[in-house]
Design an enzyme around this catalytic site. Structure first.
Site, PDB file in Angstrom:
ATOM      1  CB  CYS A  47      -0.931  -0.026   1.219  1.00 59.30           C
ATOM      2  SG  CYS A  47      -2.103   1.345   1.246  1.00 59.30           S
ATOM      3  CB  CYS A  48       3.853   2.262   2.029  1.00 58.36           C
ATOM      4  SG  CYS A  48       3.218   2.539   3.696  1.00 58.36           S
ATOM      5  CB  CYS A  51      -2.246   7.176   5.822  1.00 61.13           C
ATOM      6  SG  CYS A  51      -1.403   7.422   4.252  1.00 61.13           S
ATOM      7  CB  CYS A 109      -1.161   3.907   8.914  1.00 61.39           C
ATOM      8  SG  CYS A 109      -1.885   2.782   7.707  1.00 61.39           S
ATOM      9  CB  CYS A 130       6.267   4.375   4.495  1.00 58.04           C
ATOM     10  SG  CYS A 130       7.012   5.975   4.236  1.00 58.04           S
TER      11      CYS A 130
END
Ligand code: SF4
Length: 246
Positions: free
Chosen positions: A122-123, A205, A208, A233
Protein backbone atom coordinates in the site's frame (compact mmCIF):
# COMPACT_ATOMS: atom_id res chain seq x y z
CA UNK A 1 28.26 8.39 -12.26
CA UNK A 2 29.52 6.00 -9.59
CA UNK A 3 28.33 5.92 -6.02
CA UNK A 4 31.89 6.71 -4.88
CA UNK A 5 32.03 9.80 -7.13
CA UNK A 6 28.64 11.03 -5.89
CA UNK A 7 29.63 10.43 -2.27
CA UNK A 8 32.75 12.49 -2.90
CA UNK A 9 30.61 15.37 -4.23
CA UNK A 10 28.37 15.14 -1.17
CA UNK A 11 31.40 15.18 1.16
CA UNK A 12 32.60 18.38 -0.54
CA UNK A 13 29.16 19.97 -0.19
CA UNK A 14 29.06 18.92 3.46
CA UNK A 15 32.24 20.89 4.01
CA UNK A 16 30.72 23.91 2.22
CA UNK A 17 27.64 23.98 4.45
CA UNK A 18 29.46 23.12 7.68
CA UNK A 19 28.57 25.62 10.45
CA UNK A 20 26.20 27.51 8.13
CA UNK A 21 22.59 28.31 8.98
CA UNK A 22 19.86 26.28 7.28
CA UNK A 23 18.99 29.17 4.95
CA UNK A 24 22.66 29.66 4.01
CA UNK A 25 23.05 25.93 3.44
CA UNK A 26 20.03 25.81 1.14
CA UNK A 27 21.39 28.84 -0.76
CA UNK A 28 24.67 26.99 -1.28
CA UNK A 29 22.81 23.93 -2.55
CA UNK A 30 20.78 26.14 -4.91
CA UNK A 31 23.95 27.78 -6.20
CA UNK A 32 25.38 24.35 -6.97
CA UNK A 33 22.11 22.97 -8.39
CA UNK A 34 19.96 25.85 -9.70
CA UNK A 35 16.29 24.90 -10.20
CA UNK A 36 16.99 21.37 -8.97
CA UNK A 37 16.45 21.57 -5.22
CA UNK A 38 13.09 20.28 -4.02
CA UNK A 39 11.38 19.84 -0.66
CA UNK A 40 8.80 17.19 0.24
CA UNK A 41 6.22 18.32 2.77
CA UNK A 42 3.62 16.34 4.67
CA UNK A 43 2.64 19.49 6.66
CA UNK A 44 4.11 18.13 9.90
CA UNK A 45 5.62 20.46 12.50
CA UNK A 46 9.07 19.85 11.01
CA UNK A 47 7.95 20.41 7.44
CA UNK A 48 6.20 23.65 8.40
CA UNK A 49 9.48 24.95 9.88
CA UNK A 50 11.30 24.20 6.62
CA UNK A 51 8.47 25.68 4.52
CA UNK A 52 8.71 28.82 6.63
CA UNK A 53 12.48 29.09 6.22
CA UNK A 54 12.19 28.61 2.45
CA UNK A 55 9.65 31.44 2.15
CA UNK A 56 11.15 33.72 4.79
CA UNK A 57 14.49 33.69 2.95
CA UNK A 58 12.97 33.68 -0.58
CA UNK A 59 14.75 30.47 -1.51
CA UNK A 60 13.82 29.15 -4.95
CA UNK A 61 13.16 25.61 -3.76
CA UNK A 62 10.20 23.76 -5.31
CA UNK A 63 7.71 22.19 -2.90
CA UNK A 64 5.74 19.00 -3.37
CA UNK A 65 3.51 16.69 -1.35
CA UNK A 66 2.30 13.12 -1.76
CA UNK A 67 -1.46 12.89 -1.40
CA UNK A 68 -2.09 9.23 -0.61
CA UNK A 69 -5.86 9.70 -0.57
CA UNK A 70 -5.95 8.50 3.06
CA UNK A 71 -4.79 11.65 4.86
CA UNK A 72 -6.53 13.23 7.87
CA UNK A 73 -8.99 16.09 7.24
CA UNK A 74 -6.72 18.17 9.52
CA UNK A 75 -3.81 17.58 7.15
CA UNK A 76 -5.85 18.85 4.19
CA UNK A 77 -6.83 21.93 6.17
CA UNK A 78 -3.18 22.57 7.14
CA UNK A 79 -2.28 22.22 3.47
CA UNK A 80 -4.90 24.85 2.55
CA UNK A 81 -3.81 27.22 5.29
CA UNK A 82 -0.18 26.86 4.22
CA UNK A 83 -1.03 27.82 0.62
CA UNK A 84 -2.92 30.85 1.87
CA UNK A 85 -0.31 31.90 4.43
CA UNK A 86 2.65 31.82 2.04
CA UNK A 87 0.75 32.42 -1.23
CA UNK A 88 2.79 29.59 -2.61
CA UNK A 89 2.55 26.60 -4.96
CA UNK A 90 2.87 23.04 -3.70
CA UNK A 91 2.78 20.39 -6.40
CA UNK A 92 0.67 17.37 -5.44
CA UNK A 93 1.34 13.81 -6.59
CA UNK A 94 -1.39 11.14 -6.58
CA UNK A 95 -1.34 7.35 -6.73
CA UNK A 96 -2.20 5.62 -9.98
CA UNK A 97 -5.97 4.92 -9.96
CA UNK A 98 -5.62 1.51 -11.67
CA UNK A 99 -3.00 0.31 -9.19
CA UNK A 100 -5.14 1.42 -6.24
CA UNK A 101 -8.23 -0.18 -7.71
CA UNK A 102 -6.46 -3.51 -8.29
CA UNK A 103 -4.95 -3.51 -4.79
CA UNK A 104 -8.29 -2.75 -3.10
CA UNK A 105 -10.21 -5.27 -5.21
CA UNK A 106 -7.70 -8.01 -4.37
CA UNK A 107 -7.14 -7.19 -0.71
CA UNK A 108 -9.81 -4.82 0.59
CA UNK A 109 -9.55 -1.15 1.58
CA UNK A 110 -7.78 -1.75 4.93
CA UNK A 111 -5.52 -4.66 4.03
CA UNK A 112 -2.49 -2.85 5.49
CA UNK A 113 -3.49 -4.15 8.94
CA UNK A 114 -3.14 -7.77 7.82
CA UNK A 115 0.59 -8.07 7.14
CA UNK A 116 3.79 -6.06 6.72
CA UNK A 117 3.81 -7.15 3.07
CA UNK A 118 0.34 -5.74 2.37
CA UNK A 119 1.16 -2.59 4.31
CA UNK A 120 4.38 -2.12 2.36
CA UNK A 121 2.52 -2.71 -0.91
CA UNK A 122 0.00 0.00 0.00
CA UNK A 123 2.82 2.43 0.92
CA UNK A 124 4.56 1.55 -2.33
CA UNK A 125 1.52 2.33 -4.48
CA UNK A 126 0.38 5.39 -2.55
CA UNK A 127 3.76 6.95 -1.73
CA UNK A 128 6.92 5.43 -3.17
CA UNK A 129 5.89 5.45 -6.84
CA UNK A 130 4.77 9.08 -6.54
CA UNK A 131 7.99 10.04 -4.81
CA UNK A 132 10.04 8.66 -7.72
CA UNK A 133 8.02 10.88 -10.08
CA UNK A 134 8.45 13.92 -7.85
CA UNK A 135 12.23 13.50 -7.68
CA UNK A 136 12.72 13.15 -11.41
CA UNK A 137 15.06 15.86 -12.73
CA UNK A 138 15.97 17.01 -9.20
CA UNK A 139 19.46 16.96 -7.71
CA UNK A 140 18.75 17.71 -4.04
CA UNK A 141 15.85 16.50 -1.90
CA UNK A 142 15.23 18.39 1.36
CA UNK A 143 13.36 16.45 4.05
CA UNK A 144 12.03 17.12 7.55
CA UNK A 145 13.49 13.93 9.05
CA UNK A 146 14.56 14.10 12.67
CA UNK A 147 16.75 11.53 14.38
CA UNK A 148 14.36 11.33 17.36
CA UNK A 149 11.56 10.01 15.15
CA UNK A 150 12.93 6.52 14.55
CA UNK A 151 15.73 4.22 15.79
CA UNK A 152 16.91 3.71 12.20
CA UNK A 153 17.38 7.46 11.75
CA UNK A 154 19.86 7.83 14.62
CA UNK A 155 22.92 7.31 12.45
CA UNK A 156 21.90 9.54 9.53
CA UNK A 157 23.90 12.65 8.69
CA UNK A 158 22.44 15.96 7.54
CA UNK A 159 23.73 15.55 4.01
CA UNK A 160 23.90 12.17 2.31
CA UNK A 161 23.91 10.46 -1.05
CA UNK A 162 20.73 8.43 -1.63
CA UNK A 163 21.78 5.66 -3.98
CA UNK A 164 18.25 4.24 -4.29
CA UNK A 165 16.85 7.54 -5.55
CA UNK A 166 20.10 8.82 -7.11
CA UNK A 167 19.82 12.13 -5.31
CA UNK A 168 21.51 14.18 -2.59
CA UNK A 169 19.38 14.36 0.56
CA UNK A 170 19.51 17.20 3.04
CA UNK A 171 17.90 16.83 6.48
CA UNK A 172 18.30 20.28 8.05
CA UNK A 173 16.37 19.45 11.24
CA UNK A 174 18.00 16.09 11.84
CA UNK A 175 19.41 17.04 15.24
CA UNK A 176 16.56 19.32 16.36
CA UNK A 177 14.69 18.35 19.52
CA UNK A 178 10.88 18.37 19.60
CA UNK A 179 10.86 21.47 21.82
CA UNK A 180 13.02 23.41 19.34
CA UNK A 181 10.59 22.58 16.53
CA UNK A 182 7.55 23.57 18.61
CA UNK A 183 9.21 26.78 19.76
CA UNK A 184 9.97 27.80 16.17
CA UNK A 185 6.40 27.11 15.04
CA UNK A 186 4.86 29.08 17.91
CA UNK A 187 7.36 31.97 17.90
CA UNK A 188 6.75 32.55 14.18
CA UNK A 189 3.02 31.91 14.47
CA UNK A 190 2.94 29.68 11.41
CA UNK A 191 0.13 27.26 10.46
CA UNK A 192 0.50 23.74 11.84
CA UNK A 193 -1.49 20.53 11.98
CA UNK A 194 -3.84 20.71 15.03
CA UNK A 195 -3.38 16.95 15.51
CA UNK A 196 0.01 17.77 17.06
CA UNK A 197 -1.92 19.31 19.98
CA UNK A 198 -3.79 16.01 20.47
CA UNK A 199 -0.73 13.79 20.97
CA UNK A 200 0.07 13.05 17.33
CA UNK A 201 3.79 13.31 16.66
CA UNK A 202 4.60 11.85 13.25
CA UNK A 203 1.46 12.28 11.12
CA UNK A 204 0.86 10.13 8.07
CA UNK A 205 -2.24 8.42 6.69
CA UNK A 206 -5.30 8.42 8.97
CA UNK A 207 -5.76 4.63 9.27
CA UNK A 208 -2.08 4.15 10.11
CA UNK A 209 -1.47 6.97 12.59
CA UNK A 210 -2.62 7.39 16.18
CA UNK A 211 -1.81 9.70 19.06
CA UNK A 212 1.15 8.76 21.26
CA UNK A 213 0.54 8.26 24.98
CA UNK A 214 2.76 9.70 27.69
CA UNK A 215 5.99 7.68 27.95
CA UNK A 216 5.55 5.97 24.58
CA UNK A 217 8.21 6.08 21.91
CA UNK A 218 7.89 8.74 19.20
CA UNK A 219 7.22 6.15 16.52
CA UNK A 220 4.57 4.30 18.55
CA UNK A 221 1.85 6.24 16.75
CA UNK A 222 2.73 4.91 13.28
CA UNK A 223 1.82 1.33 12.19
CA UNK A 224 1.47 0.45 15.89
CA UNK A 225 0.52 -3.13 15.11
CA UNK A 226 4.00 -3.81 13.64
CA UNK A 227 7.46 -4.45 15.09
CA UNK A 228 8.98 -1.02 15.77
CA UNK A 229 12.19 -1.78 13.83
CA UNK A 230 10.16 -2.21 10.60
CA UNK A 231 8.31 1.10 10.78
CA UNK A 232 9.43 2.76 7.58
CA UNK A 233 7.29 3.25 4.51
CA UNK A 234 9.93 3.00 1.82
CA UNK A 235 10.32 6.74 1.22
CA UNK A 236 13.61 6.78 3.08
CA UNK A 237 15.62 3.67 2.35
CA UNK A 238 18.53 4.36 4.77
CA UNK A 239 20.96 2.67 2.46
CA UNK A 240 22.36 6.04 1.67
CA UNK A 241 26.06 6.76 1.82
CA UNK A 242 26.84 8.86 4.83
CA UNK A 243 29.22 11.77 4.97
CA UNK A 244 30.73 13.60 7.86
CA UNK A 245 31.18 17.26 8.52
CA UNK A 246 27.58 18.50 8.05
FE1 SF4 B 1 -1.36 2.79 2.95
FE2 SF4 B 1 -1.14 3.16 5.60
FE3 SF4 B 1 1.03 3.33 3.99
FE4 SF4 B 1 -0.89 5.22 3.95
S1 SF4 B 1 0.53 4.71 5.66
S2 SF4 B 1 0.10 4.34 2.20
S3 SF4 B 1 -2.77 3.96 4.23
S4 SF4 B 1 -0.23 1.52 4.45
Amino acid sequence: MSEIFNSHIVAQLAQEIKDRSIAESISILLRNYPNAVTFSTSFSYEDQVITDLIHRHHLTVSLFTLDTGRLFPETYSTWSRTLEFYQTIIKAYYPDATEISEYVEANGPNAFYESVALRSACCHIRKVVQLKKALQGQSVWITGLRAEHSPVRQDLTELEWDEANQIIKYHPLLSWATEEVKTYVHQHNIPYNPLHDKGFISIGCAPCTRAVKEGEDFRAGRWWWEDSSKKECGLHSHQSTKTTGA
